[in-house]
Scaffold this motif. Structure first.
Motif, PDB file in Angstrom:
ATOM      1  N   PHE A 143     -11.645 -19.918   2.372  1.00  0.00           N
ATOM      2  CA  PHE A 143     -11.332 -18.504   2.468  1.00  0.00           C
ATOM      3  C   PHE A 143      -9.877 -18.315   2.895  1.00  0.00           C
ATOM      4  CE2 PHE A 143     -15.594 -16.733   2.232  1.00  0.00           C
ATOM      5  CZ  PHE A 143     -16.406 -17.769   2.666  1.00  0.00           C
ATOM      6  N   THR A 144      -9.246 -17.243   2.411  1.00  0.00           N
ATOM      7  CA  THR A 144      -7.944 -16.805   2.891  1.00  0.00           C
ATOM      8  C   THR A 144      -8.030 -15.301   3.130  1.00  0.00           C
ATOM      9  OG1 THR A 144      -6.888 -18.470   1.486  1.00  0.00           O
ATOM     10  CG2 THR A 144      -5.457 -16.822   2.469  1.00  0.00           C
ATOM     11  N   THR A 145      -7.521 -14.837   4.253  1.00  0.00           N
ATOM     12  CA  THR A 145      -7.651 -13.428   4.617  1.00  0.00           C
ATOM     13  C   THR A 145      -6.303 -12.725   4.609  1.00  0.00           C
ATOM     14  OG1 THR A 145      -7.451 -13.909   6.983  1.00  0.00           O
ATOM     15  CG2 THR A 145      -9.667 -13.925   6.043  1.00  0.00           C
ATOM     16  N   TYR A 146      -6.329 -11.413   4.284  1.00  0.00           N
ATOM     17  CA  TYR A 146      -5.134 -10.588   4.251  1.00  0.00           C
ATOM     18  C   TYR A 146      -5.454  -9.243   4.892  1.00  0.00           C
ATOM     19  CZ  TYR A 146      -4.093 -14.066   0.695  1.00  0.00           C
ATOM     20  OH  TYR A 146      -3.919 -15.258   0.035  1.00  0.00           O
ATOM     21  N   PRO A 147      -4.736  -8.826   5.935  1.00  0.00           N
ATOM     22  CA  PRO A 147      -5.022  -7.548   6.591  1.00  0.00           C
ATOM     23  C   PRO A 147      -4.695  -6.360   5.693  1.00  0.00           C
ATOM     24  CG  PRO A 147      -3.017  -8.519   7.478  1.00  0.00           C
ATOM     25  CD  PRO A 147      -3.613  -9.553   6.564  1.00  0.00           C
ATOM     26  N   VAL A 148      -5.520  -5.315   5.770  1.00  0.00           N
ATOM     27  CA  VAL A 148      -5.289  -4.080   5.023  1.00  0.00           C
ATOM     28  C   VAL A 148      -5.476  -2.891   5.970  1.00  0.00           C
ATOM     29  CG1 VAL A 148      -5.896  -4.989   2.751  1.00  0.00           C
ATOM     30  CG2 VAL A 148      -7.698  -4.089   4.228  1.00  0.00           C
ATOM     31  N   SER A 149      -5.152  -1.696   5.478  1.00  0.00           N
ATOM     32  CA  SER A 149      -5.091  -0.517   6.345  1.00  0.00           C
ATOM     33  C   SER A 149      -6.449   0.081   6.681  1.00  0.00           C
ATOM     34  CB  SER A 149      -4.228   0.561   5.683  1.00  0.00           C
ATOM     35  OG  SER A 149      -4.810   0.978   4.450  1.00  0.00           O
ATOM     36  N   GLY A 150      -7.480  -0.229   5.906  1.00  0.00           N
ATOM     37  CA  GLY A 150      -8.784   0.388   6.150  1.00  0.00           C
ATOM     38  C   GLY A 150      -9.848  -0.205   5.258  1.00  0.00           C
ATOM     39  N   GLU A 181       0.845  -1.191   0.000  1.00  0.00           N
ATOM     40  CA  GLU A 181       0.000   0.000   0.000  1.00  0.00           C
ATOM     41  C   GLU A 181       0.885   1.247   0.000  1.00  0.00           C
ATOM     42  OE1 GLU A 181      -3.168   0.121   2.849  1.00  0.00           O
ATOM     43  OE2 GLU A 181      -3.416  -2.049   2.866  1.00  0.00           O
ATOM     44  N   TRP A 182       0.388   2.309  -0.646  1.00  0.00           N
ATOM     45  CA  TRP A 182       1.090   3.585  -0.715  1.00  0.00           C
ATOM     46  C   TRP A 182       0.182   4.691  -0.164  1.00  0.00           C
ATOM     47  CZ3 TRP A 182       1.099  -0.144  -4.438  1.00  0.00           C
ATOM     48  CH2 TRP A 182       2.333  -0.616  -4.895  1.00  0.00           C
ATOM     49  N   ALA A 183       0.715   5.524   0.706  1.00  0.00           N
ATOM     50  CA  ALA A 183      -0.059   6.634   1.280  1.00  0.00           C
ATOM     51  C   ALA A 183      -0.242   7.742   0.242  1.00  0.00           C
ATOM     52  CB  ALA A 183       0.654   7.188   2.511  1.00  0.00           C
ATOM     53  N   VAL A 184      -1.436   8.331   0.224  1.00  0.00           N
ATOM     54  CA  VAL A 184      -1.753   9.438  -0.682  1.00  0.00           C
ATOM     55  C   VAL A 184      -1.749  10.726   0.136  1.00  0.00           C
ATOM     56  CG1 VAL A 184      -3.447  10.395  -2.281  1.00  0.00           C
ATOM     57  CG2 VAL A 184      -3.161   7.908  -2.104  1.00  0.00           C
ATOM     58  N   GLU A 185      -0.868  11.639  -0.203  1.00  0.00           N
ATOM     59  CA  GLU A 185      -0.650  12.818   0.636  1.00  0.00           C
ATOM     60  C   GLU A 185      -1.874  13.713   0.754  1.00  0.00           C
ATOM     61  OE1 GLU A 185       1.703  16.123  -1.149  1.00  0.00           O
ATOM     62  OE2 GLU A 185       2.179  14.658  -2.709  1.00  0.00           O
ATOM     63  N   TRP A 186      -2.756  13.708  -0.248  1.00  0.00           N
ATOM     64  CA  TRP A 186      -3.898  14.618  -0.221  1.00  0.00           C
ATOM     65  C   TRP A 186      -5.078  14.063   0.579  1.00  0.00           C
ATOM     66  CZ3 TRP A 186      -2.441  12.931  -5.401  1.00  0.00           C
ATOM     67  CH2 TRP A 186      -1.362  13.659  -5.898  1.00  0.00           C
ATOM     68  N   GLY A 187      -5.039  12.778   0.922  1.00  0.00           N
ATOM     69  CA  GLY A 187      -6.152  12.185   1.671  1.00  0.00           C
ATOM     70  C   GLY A 187      -7.449  12.251   0.880  1.00  0.00           C
ATOM     71  N   ASN A 204      -6.717   6.354   3.333  1.00  0.00           N
ATOM     72  CA  ASN A 204      -6.083   7.202   2.322  1.00  0.00           C
ATOM     73  C   ASN A 204      -4.808   6.573   1.752  1.00  0.00           C
ATOM     74  OD1 ASN A 204      -8.036   9.304   2.401  1.00  0.00           O
ATOM     75  ND2 ASN A 204      -7.165   9.951   4.357  1.00  0.00           N
ATOM     76  N   LYS A 205      -4.981   5.327   1.346  1.00  0.00           N
ATOM     77  CA  LYS A 205      -3.898   4.617   0.695  1.00  0.00           C
ATOM     78  C   LYS A 205      -4.407   3.949  -0.575  1.00  0.00           C
ATOM     79  CE  LYS A 205      -1.152   3.709   4.847  1.00  0.00           C
ATOM     80  NZ  LYS A 205      -0.462   2.676   5.659  1.00  0.00           N
ATOM     81  N   ILE A 206      -3.491   3.781  -1.530  1.00  0.00           N
ATOM     82  CA  ILE A 206      -3.746   2.979  -2.725  1.00  0.00           C
ATOM     83  C   ILE A 206      -2.938   1.699  -2.572  1.00  0.00           C
ATOM     84  CG2 ILE A 206      -3.360   2.821  -5.213  1.00  0.00           C
ATOM     85  CD1 ILE A 206      -5.691   4.596  -4.464  1.00  0.00           C
ATOM     86  N   GLY A 207      -3.601   0.573  -2.818  1.00  0.00           N
ATOM     87  CA  GLY A 207      -2.916  -0.697  -2.604  1.00  0.00           C
ATOM     88  C   GLY A 207      -3.107  -1.656  -3.763  1.00  0.00           C
TER      89      GLY A 207
END
Length: 324
Positions: free
Chosen positions: A285-292, A30-36, A313-316
């Motif tokens: 099922f298989t699960t993967y944690p994400v930021s939101g 995941e990459w943070a987006v500065e503008w939110g 506010n991330k693109i993943g």
């Protein structure tokens, strides 16, 4: 006794938890987006850039995976774009969720053009049909629309007599749009020639879901956010089947798509934020944690990458061939 003890220790050392091993190996970033501004609904352009919207921030932007750089484009005030897609010519199309329009941006310098959508006052999710049209939903207006990209003519359909909140939309292999009617327990199929609506019931009267996917065998899959299930409809027989999601009744499954192996992917937006893969062949099922919270996803077959935005506010993206 010593030999037995040594044998047990060897077995313990060799054993590894299977799910944990899968999560360590999977290529997810995941990459943070500065503008939110609630980044969401990414789409891959022909040049490989990832376009997305900042719904609350009222902008559209792209991310270049090669350089990991972002670029922002300003749009008309009060648009609050909801979804975005890029056509084969690199033209960017987005929905104006707060001001009743679909926007057309030529990022090469051709400018911005606005197409009003009439009684569809809150365009939501949209897809290309490969025949020069954009099909879109308008949730609060209880409309499904078709925009001719050349003539700019807009046809509108009312899929239900009472408000039904048309939400997610996909096309089946025959080119028929299918739409989740969030406020009901039905999924609508549109005949693109006559604009006639056929409705299919989900597995339970209490089912309520936002998004859906159609696998190559023609089966219609959906998430039941209200009850914590994923379900399947056989359009030929109307037979349904459902499975409880890993997060249980409060898992809140939301976004859904499929990959090129016929596996379903969906997000859970309850207390635990996670991306979930479901294999219809094994029913595992298989699960993967994400930021939101993930609200929509886009699978790009050439790169085997599935892209998503989160409310953090991330693109993943996850490389689906590394999952299993």
């Amino acid at each position: 006794m010593r030999l037995i003890l040594l044998g047990c220790l060897a077995l313990i050392a060799a054993w590894q938890p299977p799910v944990a091993a899968q999560q360590r190996k999977v290529d997810l970033k995941e990459w943070a987006v500065e503008w939110g501004g609630r980044t969401r609904d990414p789409a891959v352009a022909p040049d490989g850039k990832i376009w997305f919207v900042g719904q609350e921030g009222n902008y559209i932007a792209h991310f270049d995976p090669k350089t990991e750089q972002f670029k922002r484009f300003e749009i008309e005030e009060g648009t609050n774009p909801h979804s975005i897609n890029v056509d084969a010519n690199g033209i960017v199309w987005y929905t104006g969720n707060r001001n009743g329009r679909i926007g057309r941006l030529d990022p090469s310098g051709g400018g911005l053009k606005i197409i009003m959508t009439g009684e569809a006052k809150d365009p939501h999710t949209h897809v290309f049909d490969g025949k020069g049209n954009i099909w879109f939903t308008s949730q609060g207006s209880n409309r499904i629309g078709r925009l001719n990209m050349k003539t700019e003519k807009v046809d509108l359909i009312t899929p239900n007599e009472t408000p039904s909140n048309p939400y997610g939309i996909v096309l089946d292999p025959k080119g028929n749009p299918w739409v989740m009617l969030l406020r009901t327990n039905t999924v609508a199929r549109i005949d693109p020639n006559t604009l006639a609506v056929t409705k299919f019931k989900q597995a339970n009267e209490a089912s309520r879901g936002r998004r859906l996917a159609i696998t190559p065998d023609g089966m219609v899959w959906y998430v039941d956010e209200g009850r914590g299930y994923i379900g399947r409809i056989n359009p030929d027989t109307t037979e349904t089947k459902e499975w409880p999601v890993p997060g249980g009744p409060k898992g809140n499954p939301y976004a859904m798509t499929k990959d090129d192996q016929g596996r379903l992917w969906f997000s859970e937006t309850g207390a635990v934020k996670q991306l979930v893969m479901f294999d219809p062949k094994t029913e595992k099922f298989t699960t993967y944690p994400v930021s939101g919270n993930i609200r929509h996803m886009h699978f790009h077959a050439p790169t085997k990458a599935m892209w998503f935005g989160t409310d953090a506010n991330k693109i993943g993206r996850i490389i689906t061939t590394t999952a299993g």
